[in-house]
Scaffold this motif. Structure first.
Motif, PDB file in Angstrom:
ATOM      1  N   ALA A   1       1.080  -1.220  -0.117  1.00 13.85           N
ATOM      2  CA  ALA A   1      -0.176   0.071   0.024  1.00 13.85           C
ATOM      3  C   ALA A   1       0.816   1.335  -0.112  1.00 13.85           C
ATOM      4  CB  ALA A   1      -1.071  -0.011   1.199  1.00 13.85           C
TER       5      ALA A   1
ATOM      6  N   PRO B   1       2.581   4.897  -0.936  1.00 22.53           N
ATOM      7  CA  PRO B   1       1.895   6.118  -1.641  1.00 22.53           C
ATOM      8  C   PRO B   1       1.483   5.981  -2.901  1.00 22.53           C
ATOM      9  CG  PRO B   1       3.296   6.439   0.157  1.00 22.53           C
ATOM     10  CD  PRO B   1       3.694   5.075  -0.197  1.00 22.53           C
TER      11      PRO B   1
ATOM     12  N   TYR C   1       0.536   3.931  -4.972  1.00 23.59           N
ATOM     13  CA  TYR C   1      -0.421   3.263  -5.586  1.00 23.59           C
ATOM     14  C   TYR C   1      -1.665   3.835  -5.110  1.00 23.59           C
ATOM     15  CZ  TYR C   1       3.476  -0.249  -5.640  1.00 23.59           C
ATOM     16  OH  TYR C   1       4.757  -0.818  -5.876  1.00 23.59           O
ATOM     17  N   ASP C   2      -1.530   4.945  -4.538  1.00 21.86           N
ATOM     18  CA  ASP C   2      -2.832   5.570  -4.043  1.00 21.86           C
ATOM     19  C   ASP C   2      -3.328   6.348  -5.401  1.00 21.86           C
ATOM     20  OD1 ASP C   2      -5.174   6.872  -3.064  1.00 21.86           O
ATOM     21  OD2 ASP C   2      -3.751   8.574  -1.760  1.00 21.86           O
TER      22      ASP C   2
ATOM     23  N   ASP D   1      -5.963   7.835  -6.778  1.00 22.00           N
ATOM     24  CA  ASP D   1      -6.864   9.084  -6.711  1.00 22.00           C
ATOM     25  C   ASP D   1      -6.634   9.943  -5.465  1.00 22.00           C
ATOM     26  OD1 ASP D   1      -7.290   7.466  -4.585  1.00 22.00           O
ATOM     27  OD2 ASP D   1      -9.750   7.092  -5.063  1.00 22.00           O
TER      28      ASP D   1
ATOM     29  N   ASP E   1      -6.722  10.039  -2.199  1.00 18.16           N
ATOM     30  CA  ASP E   1      -7.575  10.007  -1.057  1.00 18.16           C
ATOM     31  C   ASP E   1      -7.137   9.458   0.157  1.00 18.16           C
ATOM     32  OD1 ASP E   1      -7.607   7.329  -1.646  1.00 18.16           O
ATOM     33  OD2 ASP E   1      -9.768   7.315  -1.611  1.00 18.16           O
ATOM     34  N   GLY E   2      -5.694   9.211  -0.056  1.00 15.63           N
ATOM     35  CA  GLY E   2      -4.879   8.787   1.292  1.00 15.63           C
ATOM     36  C   GLY E   2      -4.847   7.250   1.636  1.00 15.63           C
ATOM     37  N   VAL E   3      -5.516   6.324   0.820  1.00 14.98           N
ATOM     38  CA  VAL E   3      -5.691   5.132   1.113  1.00 14.98           C
ATOM     39  C   VAL E   3      -5.733   4.229  -0.372  1.00 14.98           C
ATOM     40  CG1 VAL E   3      -8.225   5.194   1.122  1.00 14.98           C
ATOM     41  CG2 VAL E   3      -6.980   3.186   2.266  1.00 14.98           C
ATOM     42  N   VAL E   4      -5.168   3.072  -0.319  1.00 13.94           N
ATOM     43  CA  VAL E   4      -5.307   2.246  -1.703  1.00 13.94           C
ATOM     44  C   VAL E   4      -6.520   1.174  -1.329  1.00 13.94           C
ATOM     45  CG1 VAL E   4      -4.102   0.579  -3.092  1.00 13.94           C
ATOM     46  CG2 VAL E   4      -2.550   2.224  -1.791  1.00 13.94           C
ATOM     47  N   ASP E   5      -7.398   1.817  -2.211  1.00 12.25           N
ATOM     48  CA  ASP E   5      -8.586   0.866  -2.000  1.00 12.25           C
ATOM     49  C   ASP E   5      -9.265   0.481  -3.570  1.00 12.25           C
ATOM     50  OD1 ASP E   5      -9.536   3.435  -2.899  1.00 12.25           O
ATOM     51  OD2 ASP E   5     -10.650   3.977  -1.130  1.00 12.25           O
TER      52      ASP E   5
ATOM     53  N   ASP F   1      -8.796   2.837  -6.559  1.00 12.47           N
ATOM     54  CA  ASP F   1      -7.621   2.953  -7.216  1.00 12.47           C
ATOM     55  C   ASP F   1      -7.651   1.629  -7.992  1.00 12.47           C
ATOM     56  OD1 ASP F   1      -6.247   5.135  -5.528  1.00 12.47           O
ATOM     57  OD2 ASP F   1      -6.708   3.541  -3.844  1.00 12.47           O
TER      58      ASP F   1
END
Length: 1013
Positions: free
Chosen positions: A984, A986, A988-989, A991, A993-997, A1000
């Motif tokens: 995870a 940075p 790979y984030d 969009d 928004d602070g999190v790889v979800d 993404d």
């Protein structure tokens, strides 16, 4: 070995990190004499060793070459690894999903010394691969079966061996009891191919059996087709015979339909269906009739006497069958020649005497005799056969010949009763002459020092005959490089002295004698390379000026003279099947064409015989269908689908090929040194000229025009090929061109043979066109900005990268998909070359936000109706991800501090600036930003601080998220996917928004397999 990558579906898992699947395809091969096959497949060694002990078959085996090609394909399923485990300590485990490799099967049949020898194999396997921590082979299994067979006159032998299993494991722990091999990687698997000793099956004893009418399982034997062929004005139609009563019309077999072969000017026609494997058809052309002699198997007779002679004759549009012999002797291996204008002379081998108790070919050799008969074309009758020999010698390979006013038969004789001569019992060349319907006593033309293998004959225009032979110098057929080419000619009707033509360390085999221009020329295979030379003044040279994919070693070779030259045809093995190839000789140029395929199918062609009728090449041959017997084998719960290739039905075909020229411009068309030059530029124009015909083209001309040559086209230049363009070859020509200094597009035209110097059979491929000096419209960017919570200002930037201005076009923007709802449709009157145009519009995203989606895809397309001819049509579309839900997106509120003024006003007024209204067309240089101006007015009660209305600032949202090209190789592919699976981080984030979800991953999918820009 090549592979392509396909993206696998992504599934989130807390403990296992998945890896994508891959499709792998490739081709590898093994080429070897059949006698060396045992080194590669030890399981075949006993059967081959046993065949080598048989006096006759051991000779045949060394004519037989086998090439086994391995075709592989399948989904190679990756194994997973625990996410928390270090790769260095991971032990691979095979994936539960298995996909079989495609079947591997191959067979080949040749003729040598009037026999058939063949081998067939069926291989299949499964493989498991690990993909992490590195791509490697986990395990593989290979299963196979095969057979070796031989057929000679009245005997046959077949040996099949049991299935074998070959296993490989990358880790011995996968199979604790024993691992045959420890390998890693696909290359290691291929490198280890054939390293294992497979268990041999069977003994070394050959048991011959009589040839039985197994071919009758395909229906009645030796039958004419069930349709009538109508050939007129180059139109071929097949009229179907009425089906027999009770048959299903859809299933009723149409066996005689003619079909076009793989090359222009060719037609393949079925003559006789379902003949036995040693029919050996021989064609003779006695214009306007055609005759094909072949051997028949009569199942009503004893096996040792079942062979008879038959003839198929074509007069007009139909074929008829006539039986030449019907007795209790086995008649085989016909040869036929036209004598004069009214007679055919035929000769063949006969097994005479009582051979009912024989159990192997060696016992039959002394019973081989030579028989001849004549056919009266006017009466349509055959004479009674006449035995030219009746002795204890082995007489074989009769050849009916004519030269001048002389007609007769030559053949090979071994007085010791051996099939092939040796130093202690050499072969002799024998001759019998037909005079006034009476055959002379046989006489010896030449006594060899050892054995005569093969021979061929042709007459020249002076009335002399020329016979070429292959002689084995040491009498041992296990050695190949000592076979040499000899010739003997007639002078004044009498046979002269024998001459040796070759002295080399090459395998000389398959001689053919032709007489292009009236001079005798011999063509033969020299260690697989076709060579030729005049019989008188022998100076050998290669037939083909250059090697190509289809210049393969022949398995059967035949030739004939043609007006202005000659032709040879040969059967050759390729990785998939056996086909007929042909090459044409131009006497005036002393040049051979490159080989061209006359057939291309899954069958095996053999027993070629050639003739000529006007400008048509005629080829009769045997076509053996390919049968694949499917066998399923289960091992440890795995099903192996095995296909064993075996010969099927044998049919006699006739192929007609009309000789001619066919000049063409290659499919590449006109090439330019600059793809889309600007006006005034100097460029070079090139085309590749192909000779798709059969004859060499001398002084072929190519003209270039700017515009229609038949209209107002402007002549650019011409090129003439000085050297003859050999059939089957190409040549490139180039001319310079200065682009006119006007802002106009141009259509270039190239024409080969513009004045129709050659009688071209297809003028549709003589011309190439290319449009140039064109506009090139492209969508440069799609950007968006926020105008309130549910309104976006979207701007599509269009550029003209071409050389000249464009005409009018339309720019369309859709949402959701390339065929989705249209949200903008803007016409453009045109765009100058090098120009840029921004097309803005407002888009209400309320409906998209209601779906709960954070992003929506916009697809822009310009000139969807292709109203503008462009140099590049691939850059007319683009897409962008636009954020549609701003509910959770913090928006900074700007502050504004006003300086108090001493002049009070009773009210404060807010006056916004006017909203821009786009016009069509409109040139936008930058995105307009609406602003609000706060104008403080003094109030009745002055104060030190006034509260102004804040300035409304338009903040643009990035049009496209981060590009997920993590390894910076210029494209988003599986390698980036694997990097994204690792954690995870940075980067790979996507969009931000602070999190790889999942959002993404959604964005990653948008970029899949696209160039990173």
């Amino acid at each position: 070995m090549q592979y392509t990558t396909n993206m696998a579906s992504v599934k989130c898992d807390e403990t296992i990190v998945p890896a994508p699947s891959r499709w792998v395809s490739g081709k590898s091969g093994i080429g070897s004499p059949i006698t060396k096959l045992g080194l590669l497949f030890p399981v075949t060694a006993p059967a081959i060793a046993a065949l080598e002990k048989v006096p006759y078959v051991k000779d045949v085996l060394h004519f037989f070459k086998v090439r086994l090609f391995v075709l592989m394909g399948g989904t190679l399923k990756a194994s997973g690894r625990p996410a928390a485990t270090e790769p260095a300590g991971w032990e691979p485990r095979p994936s539960p999903a298995k996909s079989p490799w495609r079947r591997v099967a191959h067979s080949r049949r040749v003729q040598a010394l009037d026999a058939n020898v063949g081998a067939s194999f069926g291989l299949t396997g499964v493989a498991e691969f690990q993909y992490s921590p590195k791509f490697a082979l986990a395990s593989a299994k290979l299963k196979g079966a095969g057979s070796v067979y031989a057929q000679w006159k009245i005997f046959t032998f077949t040996r099949k061996w049991d299935l074998f299993e070959w296993e490989l494991y990358s880790n011995p722990n996968l199979k604790p009891e024993a691992a045959p091999v420890h390998v890693e990687g696909l290359e290691a698997l291929l490198a280890g191919y054939g390293l294992h000793d497979l268990a041999a099956a069977g003994d070394d004893q050959i048991i011959w059996e009589p040839i039985r009418p197994d071919f009758l399982r395909f229906g009645p034997g030796h039958r004419l087709p069930e349709v009538t062929l109508i050939i007129a004005d180059d139109v071929v139609d097949a009229q179907r015979a009425a089906p027999s009563e009770g048959t299903n019309r859809e299933q009723d077999r149409i066996t005689g339909a003619a079909r076009c072969a793989t090359t222009a000017g060719s037609l393949e026609e079925l003559v006789v269906e379902n003949v036995y494997p040693l029919a050996r058809p021989r064609l003779v052309v006695a214009s306007p009739e055609l005759d094909i002699l072949f051997g028949k198997y009569d199942e009503t007779k004893p096996w040792y006497a079942a062979g008879d002679m038959m003839a198929a004759r074509k007069t007009g549009a139909s074929w008829s069958l006539a039986q030449i012999t019907d007795d209790l002797s086995a008649d085989l291996e016909p040869s036929v020649v036209a004598s004069g204008t009214n007679t055919l002379v035929a000769a063949w081998s006969r097994i005479s005497g009582d051979v009912s108790g024989t159990t192997e070919p060696e016992q039959v050799y002394p019973h081989l005799e030579i028989v001849a008969a004549t056919f009266d074309r006017t009466a349509g009758t055959w004479s009674a056969p006449v035995a030219l020999t009746d002795d204890a010698a082995a007489d074989r390979a009769p050849l009916a010949v004519e030269f001048g006013d002389t007609v007769g038969v030559v053949w090979i004789q071994n007085q010791a009763g051996a099939l092939l001569g040796a130093a202690t019992a050499p072969d002799r060349l024998m001759w019998s002459k037909l005079t006034g319907g009476v055959w002379s006593a046989s006489q010896t033309v030449w006594t060899a020092t050892t054995g005569i293998v093969q021979m061929a004959f042709a007459a020249d225009n002076s009335g002399d005959g020329h016979l070429c032979l292959i002689v084995d110098e040491d009498g041992d057929m296990l050695t190949e490089t000592d076979r040499e080419l000899y010739s003997v000619s007639t002078v004044g009707g009498a046979w002269g002295a024998m001459r040796r033509l070759t002295y080399d360390q090459r395998e000389d085999i398959l001689p053919v004698v032709i007489a292009p221009g009236g001079a005798a020329v011999v063509v033969w295979s020299s260690s697989g390379e076709l060579r030729y030379g005049r019989v008188k003044g022998f100076l050998p040279r290669p037939v083909f000026a250059r090697e190509a994919d289809n210049t393969r070693p022949p398995t059967a070779l035949a030739g004939t003279s043609l007006p202005g030259g000659a032709a040879i045809a040969y059967a050759a093995q390729n990785p998939d099947h056996v086909d007929i190839l042909a090459a044409f000789y131009d006497s005036a140029q002393n040049l051979w064409s490159q080989p061209r395929a006359l057939t291309e199918d899954d069958a095996v062609e053999s027993s070629l015989s050639l003739g000529a009728l006007g400008d048509e090449l005629l080829v009769s041959y045997m076509k053996t269908q390919t049968l694949r017997s499917a066998t399923d084998v289960v091992s440890d719960g795995t099903v192996f689908h095995l296909n064993l290739v075996e010969p099927g039905q044998n049919d006699i075909y006739l192929l007609r090929h009309r000789m001619g020229h066919d000049m063409a411009i290659s499919s590449e068309g006109i090439r330019m040194s600059s793809d889309n030059p600007v006006p005034g530029a100097l460029v070079s124009l090139s085309v590749t000229v192909e000779n798709r015909g059969d004859l060499a083209a001398q002084n072929a001309r190519v003209d270039f025009y700017d515009g229609d040559p038949a209209g107002d086209g402007v002549f650019i230049g011409t090129r003439v090929l000085g050297a003859p363009l050999v059939a089957g070859t190409t040549a490139a020509v180039t001319v310079p061109w200065t682009v006119p200094a006007t802002l106009d597009s141009h259509v270039l035209v190239a024409i080969v043979d513009p004045f129709q110097q050659f009688d071209d059979r297809d003028r549709g491929n003589n011309t190439a066109l290319r449009a140039t000096v064109l506009p090139d419209l492209a969508i440069d960017t799609i950007t968006s900005g926020n105008v309130g919570d549910s309104t976006r200002l979207v701007t599509t930037r269009v550029v003209n990268l071409g050389s000249v201005p464009s005409g009018p076009f339309l720019v369309t923007v859709r949402v959701g998909a390339p065929t989705g709802e249209i949200i903008s449709n803007q016409p453009v009157a045109g765009l100058v070359h090098g120009g840029t145009l921004d097309l803005p519009f407002f888009w209400n995203t309320h409906l998209e936000a209601m779906t709960g989606a954070d992003f929506a895809l916009l697809f822009a397309q310009l000139d969807a109706t292709d109203s503008v001819l462009e140099s590049d049509e691939t850059n007319n579309a683009a897409f962008a991800a636009v954020e549609v839900n701003l509910a959770n997106t913090p928006t900074p509120t700007p502050s504004f501090t006003a300086t108090p003024t001493p002049t009070p006003t009773p009210t404060s007024t807010y006056t916004p600036s006017p909203t821009p209204t786009p016009t069509t067309p409109v040139v936008v240089t930058e995105t307009p930003t609406p602003t609000a101006t706060g104008t403080p007015s003094p109030t009745a009660t002055p104060s030190g601080t006034a509260t102004p209305t804040p300035t409304a600032t338009l903040t643009a949202t990035p049009a496209v998220p981060l590009v997920p090209d993590f390894n910076r190789d210029g494209i988003v592919n599986a390698d980036d996917l694997l990097l994204m699976l690792d954690g995870a981080a940075p980067q790979y984030d996507l969009d931000g928004d602070g999190v790889v979800d999942l959002r993404d991953w959604f964005l990653f999918g948008f970029w899949w397999n696209r160039p990173a820009q």
